[in-house]
Scaffold this motif. Structure first.
Motif, PDB file in Angstrom:
ATOM      1  N   ALA A   1      31.349  53.501 -20.507  1.00 42.12           N
ATOM      2  CA  ALA A   1      30.492  53.740 -19.346  1.00 42.12           C
ATOM      3  C   ALA A   1      29.176  54.378 -19.783  1.00 42.12           C
TER       4      ALA A   1
ATOM      5  N   ASP B   1      26.385  53.932 -17.002  1.00 38.29           N
ATOM      6  CA  ASP B   1      27.004  53.883 -15.669  1.00 38.29           C
ATOM      7  C   ASP B   1      27.693  55.226 -15.393  1.00 38.29           C
TER       8      ASP B   1
ATOM      9  N   GLU C   1      28.386  56.709 -12.517  1.00 37.48           N
ATOM     10  CA  GLU C   1      29.366  56.670 -11.428  1.00 37.48           C
ATOM     11  C   GLU C   1      30.746  56.251 -11.949  1.00 37.48           C
ATOM     12  N   LYS C   2      30.763  55.236 -12.784  1.00 33.71           N
ATOM     13  CA  LYS C   2      32.035  54.787 -13.352  1.00 33.71           C
ATOM     14  C   LYS C   2      32.622  55.862 -14.265  1.00 33.71           C
TER      15      LYS C   2
ATOM     16  N   ILE D   1      42.035  52.491 -10.936  1.00 41.74           N
ATOM     17  CA  ILE D   1      41.557  53.381 -12.006  1.00 41.74           C
ATOM     18  C   ILE D   1      42.751  53.982 -12.745  1.00 41.74           C
TER      19      ILE D   1
ATOM     20  N   SER E   1      34.261  58.609 -12.246  1.00 42.48           N
ATOM     21  CA  SER E   1      35.547  58.194 -11.691  1.00 42.48           C
ATOM     22  C   SER E   1      36.654  58.271 -12.740  1.00 42.48           C
TER      23      SER E   1
END
Length: 452
Positions: free
Chosen positions: A77, A82, A84-85, A234, A88
């Motif tokens: 990520a 990224d 946001e990923k 996830i 998470s």
């Protein structure tokens, strides 16, 4: 490709790896402090710590294996920018590790009576059980710590976990000294004192890392909990990476644990000698683990960028680096084999056996280092299932049978046990290298086809 193409990566590899090395060494130094301080009480208490930790390390390997799933996902990520990923993965990883901590504590507590049925010296088992109860609970804060650590590793910020681990070791040594021997106002608790010192240090370590990361601006975005509820896919991705990785670690740790049980069948002194040699080998292994984490991070970054040619070159630079470092350790083990065991215990038979084992430990330094770094590179590719099969075959189809049959008292004894370890580690290194070489070339060829 010229040799310099790999060596020029050494400085960057070491910059990422050295905090991980020191942090991993910190975990081993907790055991080292326990071993040296408890060793002053005699061979039986030292063997009891060895036996107790052998059970704890099996559970620990499972938990750490699951936590390792966080690093390649965060690294990928980060390579793709990224956030946001990445957030998470981080937050789901914390929950996974928290649950694992409690489950592993319950598992250790439930299976500890089995030690009486493994042909171990009864006095050693009796001494180990109270130690196990306390150290098993320390798995809870340690697993949460692992979640934060692997998150930091995935962002190539490896130094903060190192700070926490070094500080925790100072706390552990202090409380060991106070509680093992009963210094000042503290009671003399001997083995239980060592266990309490470990428990206190692991809670301290977790709190230290949490507050450091939370107050750093670069991590602040990741600590904002997402408004969305927990997402099943996830957890599934973490499971798909974490479970095979946990099995990989379990298979390796279990064969070393098996060596402890086999040594226990030879008597208290061989078991104590086995623990001395294992502890020394574990410290050098943690250096390789640091480079393995570096391989995971850097391969994961390049995977996120889809630059597979660079990924292969960087991976091979980590393989070469660990080979050189472990060769130095191998020479040191041979030259210092009669001196190093004396720091643990004053028992001529234990020292003599440990010195013999260090000669074999010197030989498997190269295989052990290479296999853990190649595994790290494969983890960066998120290739975990086939490597898990390779680990099982290497350790339990090849290595353990050799240990079992040649490790009997009327064959080669302790030396035979360690010859099996050497066989298993060497088989693992060879097969894992073949796997990485195949996958990296395949990815490069696929990239060429897509480009054309």
């Amino acid at each position: 490709m010229r040799f310099q193409a790999y060596t020029k990566e050494f400085s960057k590899n070491l910059k990422i790896a050295y905090p991980v090395m020191l942090g991993q060494l910190g975990h081993v130094l907790v055991g080292l402090a326990d071993n040296i301080m408890v060793g002053q009480l005699g061979a039986a208490p030292l063997a009891a710590v060895s036996l107790g930790n052998s059970l704890i390390f099996i559970a620990l390997s499972i938990g750490i294996g699951f936590s390792f799933a966080i690093t390649p996902l965060i690294a990928e990520a980060d390579g793709a920018s990224d956030i946001e990923k990445g957030r998470s993965f981080f937050q789901h990883g914390i929950i996974m590790c928290l649950l694992n901590g409690f489950l592993l504590f319950a598992l250790v507590w439930a299976v500890k009576p089995l030690l009486y049925y493994l042909d171990q010296p009864p006095e050693v088992v009796d001494l180990s059980l109270p130690y196990i109860d306390i150290v098993a609970f320390s798995l809870v804060p340690l697993m949460i710590f692992q979640a934060f650590k692997q998150f930091g590793d995935g962002l190539s910020q490896t130094k903060y976990a190192m700070y926490a681990t070094i500080a925790a070791n100072l706390v552990n040594v202090l409380f060991n000294y106070l509680l093992i021997y009963g210094v000042w106002i503290f009671p003399r608790l001997e083995l239980e004192g060592a266990a309490i010192g470990t428990l206190i240090s692991r809670f301290f370590m977790l709190g230290f890392l949490y507050f450091i990361l939370k107050k750093k601006k670069k991590f602040s975005t990741y600590f904002i909990w997402a408004k969305k509820s927990l997402q099943k896919h996830i957890f599934k991705r973490l499971w798909n990476l974490g479970f095979p990785t946990a099995l990989q670690m379990l298979f390796e740790v279990a064969i070393f644990t098996g060596s402890i049980f086999l040594a226990g069948t030879l008597g208290t002194n061989p078991q104590a000698a086995n623990q001395v040699a294992l502890n020394l080998a574990s410290m050098t292994f943690m250096i390789a683990v640091g480079i393995g984490v570096t391989a995971t991070i850097r391969v994961g970054n390049q995977k996120g960028r889809s630059d597979f040619v660079e990924m292969r070159r960087i991976a091979f630079s980590t393989f070469l680096l660990v080979f050189i470092i472990e060769a130095v350790f191998a020479i040191a083990f041979i030259l210092l084999k009669d001196i190093l065991p004396t720091y643990y215990i004053d028992n001529a038979e234990v020292i003599q056996i440990a010195a013999q084992l260090l000669v074999i430990a010197a030989l498997f330094q190269l295989s052990d280092g290479l296999q853990v770094v190649i595994l790290g590179a494969l983890r960066g590719l998120q290739d975990v299932k086939i490597p898990t099969v390779i680990c099982f075959i290497s350790y339990w189809i090849i290595g353990f049978p050799v240990s079992y049959y040649t490790g009997k008292a009327d064959v080669l004894g302790s030396m035979g046990i360690w010859l099996g370890l050497l066989a298993g580690l060497s088989a693992s290194a060879i097969m894992l290298y073949i796997r990485f070489n195949y996958l990296s070339k395949k990815l490069i060829n696929q990239g060429v086809v897509k480009t054309s």
